[in-house]
Scaffold this motif. Structure first.
Motif, PDB file in Angstrom:
ATOM      1  N   LEU A   1       1.134  -3.881 -30.580  1.00  0.00           N
ATOM      2  CA  LEU A   1       1.954  -2.743 -30.982  1.00  0.00           C
ATOM      3  C   LEU A   1       1.093  -1.515 -31.293  1.00  0.00           C
ATOM      4  O   LEU A   1       1.493  -0.380 -31.035  1.00  0.00           O
ATOM      5  N   LEU A   2      -0.101  -1.735 -31.845  1.00  0.00           N
ATOM      6  CA  LEU A   2      -0.990  -0.624 -32.186  1.00  0.00           C
ATOM      7  C   LEU A   2      -1.420   0.184 -30.964  1.00  0.00           C
ATOM      8  O   LEU A   2      -1.812   1.344 -31.097  1.00  0.00           O
ATOM      9  N   ILE A   3      -1.355  -0.411 -29.789  1.00  0.00           N
ATOM     10  CA  ILE A   3      -1.736   0.309 -28.569  1.00  0.00           C
ATOM     11  C   ILE A   3      -0.948   1.598 -28.431  1.00  0.00           C
ATOM     12  O   ILE A   3      -1.472   2.627 -27.986  1.00  0.00           O
ATOM     13  N   LEU A   4       0.315   1.569 -28.831  1.00  0.00           N
ATOM     14  CA  LEU A   4       1.180   2.739 -28.687  1.00  0.00           C
ATOM     15  C   LEU A   4       0.601   3.961 -29.385  1.00  0.00           C
ATOM     16  O   LEU A   4       0.788   5.088 -28.932  1.00  0.00           O
ATOM     17  N   GLU A   5      -0.111   3.762 -30.489  1.00  0.00           N
ATOM     18  CA  GLU A   5      -0.640   4.873 -31.259  1.00  0.00           C
ATOM     19  C   GLU A   5      -1.811   5.567 -30.571  1.00  0.00           C
ATOM     20  O   GLU A   5      -2.170   6.690 -30.935  1.00  0.00           O
ATOM     21  N   TYR A   6      -2.402   4.899 -29.573  1.00  0.00           N
ATOM     22  CA  TYR A   6      -3.598   5.447 -28.929  1.00  0.00           C
ATOM     23  C   TYR A   6      -3.359   5.908 -27.493  1.00  0.00           C
ATOM     24  O   TYR A   6      -4.302   6.292 -26.806  1.00  0.00           O
ATOM     25  N   LEU A   7      -2.133   5.902 -27.044  1.00  0.00           N
ATOM     26  CA  LEU A   7      -1.846   6.309 -25.666  1.00  0.00           C
ATOM     27  C   LEU A   7      -1.779   7.818 -25.499  1.00  0.00           C
ATOM     28  O   LEU A   7      -1.837   8.323 -24.380  1.00  0.00           O
TER      29      LEU A   7
ATOM     30  N   ARG B   1       1.347   9.238 -19.274  1.00  0.00           N
ATOM     31  CA  ARG B   1       2.683   8.957 -18.736  1.00  0.00           C
ATOM     32  C   ARG B   1       2.743   7.468 -18.384  1.00  0.00           C
ATOM     33  O   ARG B   1       2.189   7.041 -17.374  1.00  0.00           O
ATOM     34  N   VAL B   2       3.418   6.724 -19.246  1.00  0.00           N
ATOM     35  CA  VAL B   2       3.392   5.270 -19.134  1.00  0.00           C
ATOM     36  C   VAL B   2       4.776   4.702 -19.422  1.00  0.00           C
ATOM     37  O   VAL B   2       5.503   5.210 -20.278  1.00  0.00           O
TER      38      VAL B   2
ATOM     39  N   PRO C   1       4.681  11.911 -26.177  1.00  0.00           N
ATOM     40  CA  PRO C   1       5.886  12.502 -25.586  1.00  0.00           C
ATOM     41  C   PRO C   1       6.205  12.000 -24.183  1.00  0.00           C
ATOM     42  O   PRO C   1       7.338  12.136 -23.722  1.00  0.00           O
ATOM     43  N   ASN C   2       5.225  11.411 -23.498  1.00  0.00           N
ATOM     44  CA  ASN C   2       5.435  10.999 -22.108  1.00  0.00           C
ATOM     45  C   ASN C   2       5.617   9.491 -21.940  1.00  0.00           C
ATOM     46  O   ASN C   2       5.638   8.994 -20.815  1.00  0.00           O
TER      47      ASN C   2
END
Length: 271
Positions: free
Chosen positions: A117-123, A127-128, A144-145
């Protein structure tokens, strides 16, 4: 939950600290000083008395042993806080590295683990497409993407993960470029495992529906361990992302099974 526990621990430290410099204290005065209700204070004092640190009497409390017990309590608490901080740093380092592997245009599976879940904070602004059965993703900070897709399904309350036939069916309609799985254990001789039976089918469906690399995210304490329920064989995993504390023996055993082991330095992780 951890934040709440930390607040309670720090408040109880203040109580012990005050009692160390004051032979005894009136509970009404102490509640006022701490800006808490008398009921909350009574609970704190009861907990400290249960640990044998204080002695309560009508309207007040005092330390049982003003030197040894207080020092032991503080030392134990500091060790616990340090261990939590180290584990947090490890998970953040693993997640940050994992995020760096994701490219614009990727469709990615994330399972219900807290590290995944922490991956989301570093994207950031990549655009994924993220497809996950992690209900906590709704409360995550995302760029935002990012197109976030939840599988739906039954809610496994303890982890707020989405499981069951509906979740598995949705995954069967998706083909991912990369898959990131947090696990309870990974071992060269037994594959990957989890503590939740209902999540085994979800994890394995993600593996089956991924055309690219299958990354396992696990801090070093989980390497070499087998938990209750198997989610996949070791030959289905392409990479393990772990921290730099992994033993050479465990890393070699996994490499010999065809798993590329990536160990990440966690000592200077930035949030």
């Amino acid at each position: 939950m951890k934040k709440t526990q930390s607040i309670v621990s720090k408040r109880r430290e203040r109580i012990l600290s005050y009692l160390k410099t004051n032979e005894s204290i009136n509970t009404n005065d102490l509640a006022e000083m701490l800006e808490i209700s008398p009921l909350t204070l009574r609970r704190d004092l009861q907990a400290l008395e249960d640990e044998g640190l204080i002695e309560r009497y009508y309207g007040g409390a005092r330390l049982v042993n003003p030197s040894d017990d207080y020092s032991a309590y503080i030392n134990e608490h500091i060790k616990s806080e340090d261990a939590d901080l180290i584990l947090t740093n490890k998970r953040q380092a693993i997640a940050k590295y994992a995020a760096s592997l994701i490219q614009d245009g990727d469709t990615v599976f994330l399972n219900s683990s807290s590290t995944a879940l922490l991956i989301l904070e570093y994207l950031e602004d990549k655009r994924v497409y993220i497809v996950t059965n992690n209900g906590k993703a709704l409360n995550s900070t995302i760029g935002p993407n990012i197109e976030l897709v939840l599988t739906g399904g039954q809610v496994y309350e303890r982890k707020q993960s989405l499981v069951g036939e509906f979740a598995t069916y949705i995954l069967s309609k998706v083909t991912a470029d990369k898959c990131f799985l947090g696990v309870s254990g990974i071992a060269a001789d037994s594959g990957i495992s989890t503590s939740v039976l209902q999540e085994t089918l979800i994890n394995h469906e993600m593996i089956n529906r991924c055309n690219g690399e299958i990354y396992v995210l696990a801090d070093s304490s989980k390497v070499g361990r087998h938990h209750n329920f198997s989610s996949g064989d070791i030959n289905e995993i392409t990479h393990l992302i772990t921290d730099s504390d992994i033993s050479e023996t465990e890393a070699t055993d996994l490499e010999n099974k065809g798993v590329k082991v990536i160990s990440v330095n966690y000592s200077s992780t930035e949030n």
